[in-house]
Design a protein around this motif. Structure first.
Motif, PDB file in Angstrom:
ATOM      1  N   VAL A   1      27.521  -2.887  19.614  1.00 41.65           N
ATOM      2  CA  VAL A   1      26.494  -2.072  18.982  1.00 41.65           C
ATOM      3  C   VAL A   1      26.834  -1.939  17.500  1.00 41.65           C
ATOM      4  O   VAL A   1      28.011  -1.887  17.121  1.00 41.65           O
ATOM      5  CB  VAL A   1      26.387  -0.681  19.651  1.00 41.65           C
TER       6      VAL A   1
ATOM      7  N   TRP B   1      21.512  -1.179  16.380  1.00 40.93           N
ATOM      8  CA  TRP B   1      21.138  -2.352  17.166  1.00 40.93           C
ATOM      9  C   TRP B   1      22.206  -2.613  18.219  1.00 40.93           C
ATOM     10  O   TRP B   1      23.382  -2.337  18.008  1.00 40.93           O
ATOM     11  CB  TRP B   1      21.026  -3.592  16.286  1.00 40.93           C
ATOM     12  N   THR B   2      21.784  -3.165  19.346  1.00 37.00           N
ATOM     13  CA  THR B   2      22.731  -3.688  20.318  1.00 37.00           C
ATOM     14  C   THR B   2      22.600  -5.203  20.335  1.00 37.00           C
ATOM     15  O   THR B   2      21.515  -5.746  20.102  1.00 37.00           O
ATOM     16  CB  THR B   2      22.477  -3.145  21.734  1.00 37.00           C
TER      17      THR B   2
ATOM     18  N   VAL C   1      17.699  -0.192  18.678  1.00 36.54           N
ATOM     19  CA  VAL C   1      17.858   1.007  19.496  1.00 36.54           C
ATOM     20  C   VAL C   1      16.750   2.001  19.147  1.00 36.54           C
ATOM     21  O   VAL C   1      16.643   2.452  18.003  1.00 36.54           O
ATOM     22  CB  VAL C   1      19.239   1.651  19.281  1.00 36.54           C
TER      23      VAL C   1
ATOM     24  N   ALA D   1      16.044   5.432  19.697  1.00 38.08           N
ATOM     25  CA  ALA D   1      16.758   6.615  20.172  1.00 38.08           C
ATOM     26  C   ALA D   1      15.979   7.884  19.873  1.00 38.08           C
ATOM     27  O   ALA D   1      15.363   8.019  18.812  1.00 38.08           O
ATOM     28  CB  ALA D   1      18.140   6.704  19.527  1.00 38.08           C
TER      29      ALA D   1
ATOM     30  N   LEU E   1      23.829   5.869  24.586  1.00 40.06           N
ATOM     31  CA  LEU E   1      22.935   4.783  24.948  1.00 40.06           C
ATOM     32  C   LEU E   1      22.589   4.863  26.432  1.00 40.06           C
ATOM     33  O   LEU E   1      23.479   4.963  27.279  1.00 40.06           O
ATOM     34  CB  LEU E   1      23.576   3.428  24.633  1.00 40.06           C
TER      35      LEU E   1
ATOM     36  N   GLY F   1      18.024  -0.694  24.777  1.00 36.38           N
ATOM     37  CA  GLY F   1      17.219  -0.317  23.638  1.00 36.38           C
ATOM     38  C   GLY F   1      16.851   1.142  23.532  1.00 36.38           C
ATOM     39  O   GLY F   1      16.009   1.497  22.711  1.00 36.38           O
ATOM     40  N   THR F   2      17.442   1.996  24.335  1.00 36.14           N
ATOM     41  CA  THR F   2      17.125   3.421  24.280  1.00 36.14           C
ATOM     42  C   THR F   2      18.398   4.244  24.214  1.00 36.14           C
ATOM     43  O   THR F   2      19.469   3.804  24.633  1.00 36.14           O
ATOM     44  CB  THR F   2      16.317   3.859  25.519  1.00 36.14           C
ATOM     45  N   GLY F   3      18.256   5.456  23.677  1.00 36.35           N
ATOM     46  CA  GLY F   3      19.412   6.334  23.566  1.00 36.35           C
ATOM     47  C   GLY F   3      19.021   7.654  22.951  1.00 36.35           C
ATOM     48  O   GLY F   3      17.842   7.955  22.762  1.00 36.35           O
TER      49      GLY F   3
END
Length: 267
Positions: free
Chosen positions: A159, A175-176, A189, A191, A234, A238-240
């Protein structure tokens, strides 16, 4: 001066792979002094760990080619196993991140390369010195080229947060990057909560549990020090969720966090 730089900028316990850039002139004997100093510091640092580390020391003008020391720790006879020199010009850069991904090191961003510029590529390096540029799918999303960002290992990749396009244009995006074979896939991401203000020269520290990270310190668009801290949890690729963390005795500049102890303290 070189030994002082090594002492103050060498992050020996930052996950299992540490990045180090040394700036200096071509003074006679300086290369040997750097090697001796790094070996001494690495030996002392490795006394506290029971894992393998790779330490990258690269300076285009000092060495002519990137240099790495593969530090293999043995419980009874702690020692540096071998000195490696990588001749690939793509590795001649600074301000990049280097994260262990499986048996390789993923190098992202920085300034340099065969034709010096800010980079946005991902290079996969193994212990033999082989370098592969990770392939991206056509029209795939990817972060802008950057330097002075921070990265940490996560699942099958890493990440990334922040960095800068130039001193007056820092980023605040996360970003991941999932690495599979010689290919990678980036995901921005998305978030909940407010992301930290844009910054560069900060720390991104993985916290116990595997999906939580801590952002600490850095500098803003005008070079002022940031004295805050933020957590990123996270939930998926793509979410957190971002959340501020109470932080006293700031501000903090360069990547200063190197690990979380068993009792929850951050060094």
């Amino acid at each position: 001066v070189t030994i002082w730089c090594l002492k103050h900028f060498f992050p020996p316990l930052q996950s299992r792979c540490s990045a180090l850039a040394v700036r200096g002139g071509q003074a006679a004997g300086l290369q040997d002094a750097v090697r001796r100093g790094l070996q001494l510091l690495a030996r002392r640092a490795l006394l506290a760990e029971q894992h393998a580390h790779m330490v990258r020391l690269d300076h285009e003008h000092l060495f002519g080619a990137p240099l790495a020391i593969d530090c293999a720790l043995h419980r009874r006879d702690r020692r540096l196993s071998r000195l490696l020199r990588f001749g690939d010009a793509r590795l001649q850069r600074w301000g990049h991140s280097a994260v262990r991904v499986g048996a390789r090191v993923a190098v992202f961003g920085g300034y340099g390369g065969a034709k010096p510029k800010r980079c946005g590529d991902v290079l996969l390096v193994d212990a033999s010195g082989a370098v592969e540029e990770a392939a991206l799918a056509a029209d795939a999303a990817a972060p802008a080229a950057r330097e002075q960002h921070a990265a940490a290992g996560w699942r099958d990749g890493f990440v990334v947060f922040g960095g800068r396009a130039d001193p007056a244009k820092p980023f605040r995006d996360a970003w991941t990057c999932a690495v599979a074979g010689d290919a990678c896939a980036w995901t921005a991401v998305d978030a909940a909560g407010d992301a930290p203000p844009a910054r560069w020269a900060h720390a991104l520290l993985p916290l116990p549990g595997g999906d939580a990270f801590l952002v600490v310190g850095g500098r803003d668009a005008v070079g002022a020090l940031e004295g805050d801290a933020w957590s990123l949890m996270l939930d998926g690729a793509g979410t957190g969720t971002w959340a501020p963390v109470a932080c006293e005795n700031g501000p903090v500049h360069a990547p200063a966090c190197c690990g979380a102890t068993r009792d929850g303290a951050i060094l």
